[in-house]
Design a protein around this motif. Structure first.
Motif, PDB file in Angstrom:
ATOM      1  N   LEU A 106      20.245  50.694  -2.949  1.00  0.00           N
ATOM      2  CA  LEU A 106      19.759  50.706  -1.632  1.00  0.00           C
ATOM      3  C   LEU A 106      19.933  51.489  -0.949  1.00  0.00           C
ATOM      4  CD1 LEU A 106      20.652  46.829  -0.538  1.00  0.00           C
ATOM      5  CD2 LEU A 106      18.482  47.398  -1.054  1.00  0.00           C
ATOM      6  N   ILE A 107      21.176  52.128  -1.713  1.00  0.00           N
ATOM      7  CA  ILE A 107      21.837  53.571  -0.323  1.00  0.00           C
ATOM      8  C   ILE A 107      20.905  54.288  -1.329  1.00  0.00           C
ATOM      9  CG2 ILE A 107      23.069  55.322  -1.030  1.00  0.00           C
ATOM     10  CD1 ILE A 107      25.262  53.392  -1.114  1.00  0.00           C
ATOM     11  N   GLU A 108      19.892  54.667  -2.801  1.00  0.00           N
ATOM     12  CA  GLU A 108      19.606  55.950  -3.537  1.00  0.00           C
ATOM     13  C   GLU A 108      18.249  55.231  -2.566  1.00  0.00           C
ATOM     14  OE1 GLU A 108      17.262  56.697  -7.290  1.00  0.00           O
ATOM     15  OE2 GLU A 108      19.159  55.706  -7.376  1.00  0.00           O
ATOM     16  N   GLU A 109      17.870  54.206  -1.952  1.00  0.00           N
ATOM     17  CA  GLU A 109      16.209  54.030  -1.670  1.00  0.00           C
ATOM     18  C   GLU A 109      16.312  54.271  -0.203  1.00  0.00           C
ATOM     19  OE1 GLU A 109      14.721  49.741  -0.063  1.00  0.00           O
ATOM     20  OE2 GLU A 109      14.168  50.018  -1.944  1.00  0.00           O
ATOM     21  N   GLY A 110      17.266  53.805   0.389  1.00  0.00           N
ATOM     22  CA  GLY A 110      17.385  55.312   2.447  1.00  0.00           C
ATOM     23  C   GLY A 110      16.424  54.441   3.308  1.00  0.00           C
ATOM     24  N   SER A 111      16.138  53.274   3.159  1.00  0.00           N
ATOM     25  CA  SER A 111      15.558  52.573   4.472  1.00  0.00           C
ATOM     26  C   SER A 111      16.474  52.460   5.191  1.00  0.00           C
ATOM     27  CB  SER A 111      14.261  51.883   3.390  1.00  0.00           C
ATOM     28  OG  SER A 111      14.843  50.904   2.652  1.00  0.00           O
ATOM     29  N   PHE A 112      17.570  51.737   4.586  1.00  0.00           N
ATOM     30  CA  PHE A 112      18.809  51.051   5.675  1.00  0.00           C
ATOM     31  C   PHE A 112      19.190  52.159   6.884  1.00  0.00           C
ATOM     32  CE2 PHE A 112      17.095  47.577   3.563  1.00  0.00           C
ATOM     33  CZ  PHE A 112      17.056  46.235   4.510  1.00  0.00           C
ATOM     34  N   ALA A 113      19.394  51.874   8.100  1.00  0.00           N
ATOM     35  CA  ALA A 113      20.171  53.164   8.656  1.00  0.00           C
ATOM     36  C   ALA A 113      21.484  53.431   7.731  1.00  0.00           C
ATOM     37  CB  ALA A 113      19.999  53.317   9.871  1.00  0.00           C
ATOM     38  N   LYS A 114      21.900  52.005   7.205  1.00  0.00           N
ATOM     39  CA  LYS A 114      23.790  51.503   6.321  1.00  0.00           C
ATOM     40  C   LYS A 114      23.349  50.541   5.895  1.00  0.00           C
ATOM     41  CE  LYS A 114      28.572  51.665   8.027  1.00  0.00           C
ATOM     42  NZ  LYS A 114      28.815  52.991   7.124  1.00  0.00           N
ATOM     43  N   VAL A 115      24.089  51.142   4.810  1.00  0.00           N
ATOM     44  CA  VAL A 115      24.357  49.992   3.888  1.00  0.00           C
ATOM     45  C   VAL A 115      26.452  49.881   4.004  1.00  0.00           C
ATOM     46  CG1 VAL A 115      24.192  49.248   1.105  1.00  0.00           C
ATOM     47  CG2 VAL A 115      22.403  51.079   2.480  1.00  0.00           C
ATOM     48  N   HIS A 116      26.110  48.196   3.985  1.00  0.00           N
ATOM     49  CA  HIS A 116      27.262  47.862   3.772  1.00  0.00           C
ATOM     50  C   HIS A 116      27.586  47.729   2.434  1.00  0.00           C
ATOM     51  CE1 HIS A 116      28.346  48.935   8.191  1.00  0.00           C
ATOM     52  NE2 HIS A 116      27.419  48.432   8.416  1.00  0.00           N
ATOM     53  N   VAL A 142      30.794  45.071  10.858  1.00  0.00           N
ATOM     54  CA  VAL A 142      29.259  45.512  10.718  1.00  0.00           C
ATOM     55  C   VAL A 142      28.764  45.229  11.583  1.00  0.00           C
ATOM     56  CG1 VAL A 142      26.901  43.960   9.434  1.00  0.00           C
ATOM     57  CG2 VAL A 142      28.439  44.672   8.187  1.00  0.00           C
ATOM     58  N   ALA A 143      28.682  44.173  13.270  1.00  0.00           N
ATOM     59  CA  ALA A 143      28.394  44.098  13.841  1.00  0.00           C
ATOM     60  C   ALA A 143      28.259  45.658  15.019  1.00  0.00           C
ATOM     61  CB  ALA A 143      29.356  43.268  14.799  1.00  0.00           C
ATOM     62  N   LYS A 144      29.491  46.275  14.538  1.00  0.00           N
ATOM     63  CA  LYS A 144      29.211  47.931  16.054  1.00  0.00           C
ATOM     64  C   LYS A 144      27.732  48.275  15.387  1.00  0.00           C
ATOM     65  CE  LYS A 144      34.467  48.186  14.229  1.00  0.00           C
ATOM     66  NZ  LYS A 144      35.625  49.309  13.665  1.00  0.00           N
ATOM     67  N   GLY A 145      27.161  47.793  14.446  1.00  0.00           N
ATOM     68  CA  GLY A 145      25.912  48.398  14.887  1.00  0.00           C
ATOM     69  C   GLY A 145      25.849  49.303  13.590  1.00  0.00           C
ATOM     70  N   GLY A 162      13.178  49.061   4.469  1.00  0.00           N
ATOM     71  CA  GLY A 162      14.010  48.429   5.170  1.00  0.00           C
ATOM     72  C   GLY A 162      13.804  49.136   6.510  1.00  0.00           C
ATOM     73  N   SER A 163      14.594  48.909   7.764  1.00  0.00           N
ATOM     74  CA  SER A 163      14.515  50.130   8.837  1.00  0.00           C
ATOM     75  C   SER A 163      15.755  50.618   8.775  1.00  0.00           C
ATOM     76  CB  SER A 163      14.440  48.555   9.693  1.00  0.00           C
ATOM     77  OG  SER A 163      14.601  48.976  10.980  1.00  0.00           O
ATOM     78  N   GLY A 164      15.523  51.564   9.600  1.00  0.00           N
ATOM     79  CA  GLY A 164      15.840  52.850  10.324  1.00  0.00           C
ATOM     80  C   GLY A 164      16.760  52.221  10.929  1.00  0.00           C
ATOM     81  N   THR A 165      16.623  51.461  11.399  1.00  0.00           N
ATOM     82  CA  THR A 165      17.623  50.969  12.652  1.00  0.00           C
ATOM     83  C   THR A 165      18.256  49.625  12.679  1.00  0.00           C
ATOM     84  OG1 THR A 165      15.561  50.243  13.559  1.00  0.00           O
ATOM     85  CG2 THR A 165      16.316  51.759  14.634  1.00  0.00           C
ATOM     86  N   SER A 166      18.561  49.799  11.186  1.00  0.00           N
ATOM     87  CA  SER A 166      18.308  47.843  10.639  1.00  0.00           C
ATOM     88  C   SER A 166      20.050  48.361   9.579  1.00  0.00           C
ATOM     89  CB  SER A 166      18.410  47.416  10.256  1.00  0.00           C
ATOM     90  OG  SER A 166      17.812  47.801   8.828  1.00  0.00           O
ATOM     91  N   SER A 167      20.414  47.827   9.220  1.00  0.00           N
ATOM     92  CA  SER A 167      21.655  47.737   7.703  1.00  0.00           C
ATOM     93  C   SER A 167      21.510  46.652   7.591  1.00  0.00           C
ATOM     94  CB  SER A 167      22.852  47.360   8.420  1.00  0.00           C
ATOM     95  OG  SER A 167      23.405  46.192   9.043  1.00  0.00           O
ATOM     96  N   ALA A 168      21.688  46.787   6.112  1.00  0.00           N
ATOM     97  CA  ALA A 168      21.951  46.143   4.684  1.00  0.00           C
ATOM     98  C   ALA A 168      23.540  46.126   4.541  1.00  0.00           C
ATOM     99  CB  ALA A 168      21.391  46.357   4.115  1.00  0.00           C
ATOM    100  N   VAL A 169      23.774  45.306   4.178  1.00  0.00           N
ATOM    101  CA  VAL A 169      25.122  44.697   3.353  1.00  0.00           C
ATOM    102  C   VAL A 169      25.503  43.796   2.193  1.00  0.00           C
ATOM    103  CG1 VAL A 169      26.479  42.482   4.176  1.00  0.00           C
ATOM    104  CG2 VAL A 169      25.852  43.676   6.092  1.00  0.00           C
ATOM    105  N   ILE A 170      26.295  44.017   1.443  1.00  0.00           N
ATOM    106  CA  ILE A 170      26.304  43.835  -0.148  1.00  0.00           C
ATOM    107  C   ILE A 170      28.238  42.925  -0.213  1.00  0.00           C
ATOM    108  CG2 ILE A 170      26.277  43.739  -2.614  1.00  0.00           C
ATOM    109  CD1 ILE A 170      23.580  44.327  -1.154  1.00  0.00           C
TER     110      ILE A 170
END
Length: 236
Positions: A26-36, A63-66, A3-11
């Motif tokens: 995805l949390i363990e991978e750590g490539s997204f700034a946030k995982v929802h 999620v739209a809060k960024g 992912g991108s450190g400036t984007s999030s993932a949503v499950i």
């Protein structure tokens, strides 16, 4: 999936077997700034009920809060509930059950797309994936039965195909796909596992990692298609 450190993932469906495995990976991978992770059984900002569009809209507003989501996975499905299981024959058809499986398996994911796709980037790679099932393939249907589940997953495939066409007008690198995880050792498949061939029952962690790899390898021209856990396209 990277992912991108400036984007999030949503499950969506993060309390389920596969959904929880997606969230953990995805949390363990750590490539997204946030995982929802959202689920019907969760409370507060993590609550999302596919039968309640208001809760879907509220989750999207959270999620739209960024940061913006570049990956959304809908890992939900309804095959049986209580004493109600998949229909084996025409005489078993029940309108209330047919309506419910379509509400959960097709309409719910479409409403998730309605509220979450507009949050995804207008440029660059993004992926919206919903879990379908091979038995939702009309071409592949050789046995019949399981009417509501088959029909609702076929409807899901069509809805996601429609949304893929629309989304590519907004972002020509966006992916909208449906995925078949195989038979996974979860509550959904548990009553039917006795009939699964040896070596064909997967644990949830393996299934999630395989599907993340499939998403990673897909190209923009794959949007609107249906893939299995090995990245092989399944005919509609």
């Amino acid at each position: 999936m990277s992912g991108s450190g400036t984007s999030s993932a949503v499950i969506i469906g993060a309390s389920g077997g596969i959904g929880g495995a997606f969230e953990a990976a995805l949390i363990e991978e750590g490539s997204f700034a946030k995982v929802h992770g959202f689920a019907r059984s969760r409370s507060g900002a993590q609550h999302l009920d596919l039968l309640d569009e208001g809760s879907i809209a509220a989750a999207a507003a959270h999620v739209a809060k960024g940061p913006p989501p570049s990956l959304v996975i809908v890992a939900t499905g309804l095959l049986h509930e209580g004493d109600q299981g998949p229909e084996k024959a025409l005489r078993d058809l029940d309108p209330a059950w047919l309506a419910k499986v379509h509400a959960v398996n097709a309409i719910g994911p479409a409403l998730v797309a309605k509220h979450f796709l507009p949050l995804m980037p207008r440029a660059g790679r993004s992926a919206f994936a919903a879990l379908s099932a091979r038995i939702g393939s009309i071409t592949d249907n050789r046995l019949g039965g399981w009417h509501g589940y088959r029909a609702s997953k076929a409807a899901l495939n069509m809805l996601m195909r429609n949304l893929a066409i629309e989304e590519q007008r907004r972002n020509d690198r966006a992916l909208v796909v449906t995925l078949h995880p195989g038979t996974v050792d979860t509550a959904l498949s548990r009553p039917f596992q006795a009939h699964v061939a040896a070596g064909k029952l997967f644990d949830a962690e393996r299934a999630a990692l395989q599907l993340l790899d499939v998403i990673e390898d897909l190209k923009p021209h794959d949007s609107g298609k249906f893939f299995d856990f090995e990245g092989i396209e399944i005919p509609f």
